[in-house]
Write a protein that holds these residues in place. Structure first.
Motif, mmCIF file in Angstrom:
data_model
loop_
_atom_site.group_PDB
_atom_site.id
_atom_site.type_symbol
_atom_site.label_atom_id
_atom_site.label_comp_id
_atom_site.label_asym_id
_atom_site.label_seq_id
_atom_site.Cartn_x
_atom_site.Cartn_y
_atom_site.Cartn_z
ATOM 1 N N VAL A 127 25.398 0.831 21.989
ATOM 2 C CA VAL A 127 26.470 0.040 21.953
ATOM 3 C C VAL A 127 26.372 -1.187 22.979
ATOM 4 O O VAL A 127 26.918 -2.415 22.515
ATOM 5 C CB VAL A 127 27.685 0.900 22.497
ATOM 6 C CG1 VAL A 127 28.864 -0.011 22.852
ATOM 7 C CG2 VAL A 127 27.880 1.901 21.806
ATOM 8 N N ALA A 128 25.829 -1.152 24.078
ATOM 9 C CA ALA A 128 25.501 -2.417 24.800
ATOM 10 C C ALA A 128 24.854 -3.463 24.295
ATOM 11 O O ALA A 128 25.140 -4.616 24.322
ATOM 12 C CB ALA A 128 25.090 -1.902 26.310
ATOM 13 N N ALA A 129 23.753 -2.966 23.677
ATOM 14 C CA ALA A 129 22.824 -3.956 22.795
ATOM 15 C C ALA A 129 23.436 -4.582 21.618
ATOM 16 O O ALA A 129 23.376 -5.783 21.381
ATOM 17 C CB ALA A 129 21.744 -3.075 22.172
ATOM 18 N N ALA A 130 24.487 -3.909 21.152
ATOM 19 C CA ALA A 130 25.184 -4.722 20.040
ATOM 20 C C ALA A 130 26.166 -5.368 20.537
ATOM 21 O O ALA A 130 26.658 -6.587 19.872
ATOM 22 C CB ALA A 130 25.942 -3.239 19.344
ATOM 23 N N THR A 154 31.602 3.533 12.629
ATOM 24 C CA THR A 154 30.194 2.999 12.788
ATOM 25 C C THR A 154 29.392 3.607 11.203
ATOM 26 O O THR A 154 30.211 4.286 10.615
ATOM 27 C CB THR A 154 29.228 3.938 13.883
ATOM 28 O OG1 THR A 154 29.415 5.233 13.655
ATOM 29 C CG2 THR A 154 29.850 3.527 15.083
ATOM 30 N N GLY A 155 28.340 3.178 11.084
ATOM 31 C CA GLY A 155 27.672 3.429 9.686
ATOM 32 C C GLY A 155 27.670 5.039 9.714
ATOM 33 O O GLY A 155 27.512 5.362 8.292
ATOM 34 N N ALA A 170 29.966 -1.838 13.898
ATOM 35 C CA ALA A 170 30.280 -1.081 12.783
ATOM 36 C C ALA A 170 28.915 -0.735 11.961
ATOM 37 O O ALA A 170 28.605 0.017 11.337
ATOM 38 C CB ALA A 170 30.818 -2.094 11.691
ATOM 39 N N ALA A 171 28.046 -1.598 12.464
ATOM 40 C CA ALA A 171 26.476 -1.619 11.874
ATOM 41 C C ALA A 171 25.557 -0.453 12.727
ATOM 42 O O ALA A 171 24.504 -0.125 12.191
ATOM 43 C CB ALA A 171 25.691 -2.932 12.155
ATOM 44 N N PRO A 217 30.084 -5.694 7.491
ATOM 45 C CA PRO A 217 30.292 -4.192 7.362
ATOM 46 C C PRO A 217 31.598 -3.489 7.958
ATOM 47 O O PRO A 217 32.129 -2.780 7.771
ATOM 48 C CB PRO A 217 28.925 -3.437 8.062
ATOM 49 C CG PRO A 217 28.349 -4.545 8.984
ATOM 50 C CD PRO A 217 28.775 -5.761 8.208
ATOM 51 N N ALA A 218 31.972 -4.525 8.922
ATOM 52 C CA ALA A 218 33.366 -4.327 9.642
ATOM 53 C C ALA A 218 34.435 -4.325 8.697
ATOM 54 O O ALA A 218 35.550 -3.709 9.111
ATOM 55 C CB ALA A 218 33.376 -5.279 10.860
#
Length: 484
Positions: A83-86, A448-449, A482-483, A424-425
């Motif tokens: 999550v942080a990386a996103a 999420t996916g 979302a991805a 994707p969102a």
């Protein structure tokens, strides 16, 4: 070309470019709270019909899956590091200061936090709490009554038009297929004539109003700037109004300074027409200004109405106000809820009710400062942690389904209509937008996916009118979620 001519040409080009930049900014703002006056895209209607405001569906069209309290427990759990990386790279590009929180909607686990305990102006994200309060206190199935009471008057029967908190009255016939206009003043006038004839009333009649459901000294909150009123974002908050304080349906229409006065005159005109059509012996003493009744409030409430019309259910009004960021409806419903809760229906009483309902749903309200129900005032202060917690509570409580299902979604007739194209969102987000000159926010859920529902709130503060880059940063962060 002489130096003076060259300088004049450069100055002219500069002025044109500046004008184009200002126009582009105004177009961006027109989709949200600051200037919510352009109509959202709607399906074509016949030329003879008014723009429709259909009853919100229980689930989004187009194959998207609305998040629910049961669906939120499905899908693989998300790693906080992912999550942080996103999220972090996108928010690093945001203008001003970004505060955010992302949590697992099923477990409540906080997966990411950035200045999440910093109080910020939430803008229209506050409407989620207003919607929760309306459903909590009034109930999703509750309708609001606009009625007419007949009292003996001086030489004429006094017909008191009693405002019951329906800010979405229609000027014509009641329309069961609409939220705005579900209860129509023409239908009320026709029922009034029928009711008077049934009771054997004849002779002159005169219309007055009773707006005493709301008890503010002024119908305008002192926390709102004059510019907000002048731009049509809000108008006098009264328990009697057509189309959210407008003369015609559609959120792109101008609001009027005195919605109750307009509604009263519209009812008087429809009453005159209904009397003429029926042939009843009920001549209407029409007046240029319909006065407030002098009858005691207790007498009005104790008298059985001769006619009434009912609004769309509160649950549908909540979905309408969330989809269109409808400031007027938010403020009116909040006061109706305050009255139903035994509090004064005033600007000052509403914030306490909202805080109490947030606390009742497990939200820690420490530091929360509210001054209105619409989020229009920059004086409101809420944290991203509190907003994400509220979203989690909405997901968990089946009774709050109208709020959950009413959150705007990309591609629908809402303030998210044009957001997340090709992302994707687009099929995964349900969230309330918010925009002020210094604030851009987005609060809601993203799936999420793998099918896991995350509750989130992202607020960019101090953006100094840099609306587009703030939205872009928020959208990038949510798309990345979302991805996952």
């Amino acid at each position: 070309m002489t130096p003076s001519n060259r300088a004049a040409r450069v100055a002219a080009v500069t002025r044109v470019l500046l004008a184009l930049a200002i126009c582009a900014l105004l177009v961006l703002l027109a989709h949200d709270v600051l200037l919510p006056r352009l109509p959202a895209p709607a399906a074509p209607v016949p030329a003879a019909s008014a723009p429709s405001a259909p009853v919100p569906a229980a689930s989004p069209p187009g194959g998207a899956t609305a998040p629910s309290s049961t669906a939120s427990a499905s899908g693989a759990p998300v790693d906080p590091a992912d999550v942080a990386a996103a999220v972090a790279p996108a928010l690093a590009q945001a203008p001003g200061t970004a505060s955010a929180e992302v949590r697992d909607a099923a477990t409540g686990e906080v997966l990411y936090a950035r200045s999440a305990d910093q109080t910020v102006a939430p803008a229209s994200a506050l409407k989620i709490l207003t919607a929760v309060t309306a459903v909590d206190v009034l109930g999703a199935d509750r309708t609001l009554t606009t009625s007419v009471v007949a009292l003996p008057g001086d030489g004429a029967t006094e017909l008191v038009l009693v405002g019951g908190g329906d800010a979405l009255l229609g000027a014509g016939a009641s329309d069961p297929g609409r939220v705005d206009g579900r209860a129509g003043l023409r239908t009320l006038a026709q029922r009034t004539v029928a009711g008077l004839r049934e009771r054997g009333v004849t002779g002159p009649v005169a219309v007055s109003t009773d707006l005493r459901l709301f008890t503010d000294d002024s119908p305008l909150n002192p926390a709102w700037s004059a510019g907000l009123v002048e731009s049509g974002n809000i108008t006098a908050v009264q328990p009697l109004a057509t189309y959210g304080g407008r003369t015609a349906p559609g959120t792109g229409e101008d609001r009027i300074a005195d919605p109750a006065a307009f509604a009263a005159l519209a009812f008087q005109r429809e009453l005159t027409a209904a009397v003429a059509d029926s042939g009843a012996d009920l001549p209407v003493r029409a007046r240029d200004v319909v006065p407030a009744t002098s009858a005691p409030r207790g007498d009005v409430l104790a008298t059985e109405p001769v006619a009434r019309v009912e609004s769309a259910p509160v649950g549908q009004q909540v979905a309408y106000l969330l989809a269109h960021s409808e400031n007027q409806v938010a403020e009116v419903l909040a006061r109706v809820a305050a009255a139903a809760d035994g509090r004064p229906a005033t600007h000052d009483a509403v914030p306490g009710l909202l805080r109490d309902r947030a606390a009742a749903h497990g939200v820690d309200t420490a530091g929360m400062r509210l001054v209105d129900a619409s989020g229009l005032s920059p004086q409101n202060r809420v944290t991203a942690h509190q907003l994400a917690g509220l979203v989690e509570a909405v997901q968990a409580d089946p009774a709050l389904a109208p709020v959950r299902d009413g959150l705007p979604r990309p591609g629908e007739d809402s303030t998210l209509a044009e957001r997340f194209p090709g992302s994707p969102a687009r099929e995964a987000v349900a969230a309330k937008t918010g925009t002020l000159d210094q604030t851009v926010s987005l609060t809601g859920t993203v799936t999420t996916g793998s099918g896991r529902v995350l509750a989130f709130s992202i607020v960019c503060s101090g953006v100094d009118w840099r609306i587009a880059p703030a939205r872009a940063a928020i959208d990038e962060a949510v798309s990345a979620l979302a991805a996952l």
